[in-house]
Design a protein around this motif. Structure first.
Motif, PDB file in Angstrom:
ATOM      1  N   VAL A  57      39.060  35.081  88.845  1.00 19.61           N
ATOM      2  CA  VAL A  57      39.673  34.026  89.280  1.00 19.61           C
ATOM      3  C   VAL A  57      41.135  34.229  89.662  1.00 19.61           C
ATOM      4  CG1 VAL A  57      40.378  31.416  88.735  1.00 19.61           C
ATOM      5  CG2 VAL A  57      37.954  32.337  87.975  1.00 19.61           C
ATOM      6  N   TYR A  58      41.603  33.654  90.954  1.00 24.93           N
ATOM      7  CA  TYR A  58      42.809  33.871  91.445  1.00 24.93           C
ATOM      8  C   TYR A  58      43.522  32.802  91.767  1.00 24.93           C
ATOM      9  CZ  TYR A  58      40.928  38.463  91.840  1.00 24.93           C
ATOM     10  OH  TYR A  58      40.180  39.849  91.440  1.00 24.93           O
ATOM     11  N   PHE A  59      44.761  32.580  91.403  1.00 23.58           N
ATOM     12  CA  PHE A  59      45.754  31.201  91.987  1.00 23.58           C
ATOM     13  C   PHE A  59      46.798  31.674  92.995  1.00 23.58           C
ATOM     14  CE2 PHE A  59      43.867  30.380  87.854  1.00 23.58           C
ATOM     15  CZ  PHE A  59      43.307  29.161  87.791  1.00 23.58           C
ATOM     16  N   THR A  60      47.199  30.586  93.354  1.00 17.92           N
ATOM     17  CA  THR A  60      48.265  30.837  94.632  1.00 17.92           C
ATOM     18  C   THR A  60      49.230  32.081  94.173  1.00 17.92           C
ATOM     19  OG1 THR A  60      48.040  28.283  94.808  1.00 17.92           O
ATOM     20  CG2 THR A  60      49.845  29.576  96.057  1.00 17.92           C
ATOM     21  N   GLY A  61      49.179  32.734  95.430  1.00 13.51           N
ATOM     22  CA  GLY A  61      50.349  33.860  95.184  1.00 13.51           C
ATOM     23  C   GLY A  61      49.525  35.192  94.506  1.00 13.51           C
ATOM     24  N   ALA A  62      48.503  35.197  93.882  1.00 18.31           N
ATOM     25  CA  ALA A  62      47.849  36.141  93.486  1.00 18.31           C
ATOM     26  C   ALA A  62      47.414  37.188  94.488  1.00 18.31           C
ATOM     27  CB  ALA A  62      46.835  35.991  92.566  1.00 18.31           C
ATOM     28  N   LYS A  63      47.381  38.413  94.256  1.00 15.28           N
ATOM     29  CA  LYS A  63      46.571  39.741  95.267  1.00 15.28           C
ATOM     30  C   LYS A  63      45.431  39.816  94.669  1.00 15.28           C
ATOM     31  CE  LYS A  63      51.228  41.066  96.340  1.00 15.28           C
ATOM     32  NZ  LYS A  63      52.362  42.139  96.631  1.00 15.28           N
ATOM     33  N   PHE A  64      44.513  40.209  95.593  1.00 11.91           N
ATOM     34  CA  PHE A  64      43.130  40.636  94.889  1.00 11.91           C
ATOM     35  C   PHE A  64      42.680  41.387  96.429  1.00 11.91           C
ATOM     36  CE2 PHE A  64      42.633  36.495  97.199  1.00 11.91           C
ATOM     37  CZ  PHE A  64      41.620  36.479  98.043  1.00 11.91           C
ATOM     38  N   VAL A  65      41.472  42.123  95.970  1.00 10.73           N
ATOM     39  CA  VAL A  65      40.708  42.769  96.862  1.00 10.73           C
ATOM     40  C   VAL A  65      39.212  42.091  97.219  1.00 10.73           C
ATOM     41  CG1 VAL A  65      39.528  45.273  97.567  1.00 10.73           C
ATOM     42  CG2 VAL A  65      41.781  45.064  96.338  1.00 10.73           C
ATOM     43  N   TYR A  66      39.004  41.954  98.276  1.00  6.76           N
ATOM     44  CA  TYR A  66      37.493  41.209  98.732  1.00  6.76           C
ATOM     45  C   TYR A  66      37.008  42.032 100.068  1.00  6.76           C
ATOM     46  CZ  TYR A  66      34.188  37.794  99.872  1.00  6.76           C
ATOM     47  OH  TYR A  66      33.113  37.294 100.112  1.00  6.76           O
ATOM     48  N   GLN A  67      35.997  42.595  99.878  1.00 10.00           N
ATOM     49  CA  GLN A  67      35.317  43.220 100.812  1.00 10.00           C
ATOM     50  C   GLN A  67      36.236  44.293 101.512  1.00 10.00           C
ATOM     51  OE1 GLN A  67      34.209  40.072 103.453  1.00 10.00           O
ATOM     52  NE2 GLN A  67      32.356  39.734 102.413  1.00 10.00           N
ATOM     53  N   ASN A  68      36.866  44.995 100.635  1.00 14.40           N
ATOM     54  CA  ASN A  68      37.445  46.367 100.641  1.00 14.40           C
ATOM     55  C   ASN A  68      38.973  45.883 101.612  1.00 14.40           C
ATOM     56  OD1 ASN A  68      35.809  48.130  99.700  1.00 14.40           O
ATOM     57  ND2 ASN A  68      34.560  48.127 101.390  1.00 14.40           N
TER      58      ASN A  68
END
Length: 85
Positions: A57-68
């Motif tokens: 779970v990620y909220f506003t401003g968070a960085k993440f990787v999705y589908q490379n």
């Protein structure tokens, strides 16, 4: 009433795409007319639900990787939940 609304909304989102859940400011504040306090409660319940189901779970401003791809939760997005593989 909030609990029933949250359950129904989670089920709706899961039917749309169970791997990628996205909540925007527009859909919660404008379309559903939730107050700031209701939005906070809504997001807390969703966070707990999705984390317990194995989502990141990620909220506003968070960085993440999705589908490379490197992504960020944009300013108009309140929460994104991604199912772990």
């Amino acid at each position: 009433m909030m609990q029933q609304f949250v359950i129904e909304y989670i089920n709706k989102k899961l039917q749309e795409n169970e791997n990628y859940i996205r909540y925007t400011f527009y859909e919660l504040k404008v379309k559903n007319n939730l107050t700031e306090a209701e939005i906070q409660t809504f997001l807390e319940i969703n966070k707990n639900y999705f984390e317990n189901k194995g989502y990141n779970v990620y909220f506003t401003g968070a960085k993440f990787v999705y589908q490379n791809c490197n992504r960020i939760v944009e300013s108009n997005e309140l929460m994104i939940a991604i199912k772990e593989d």
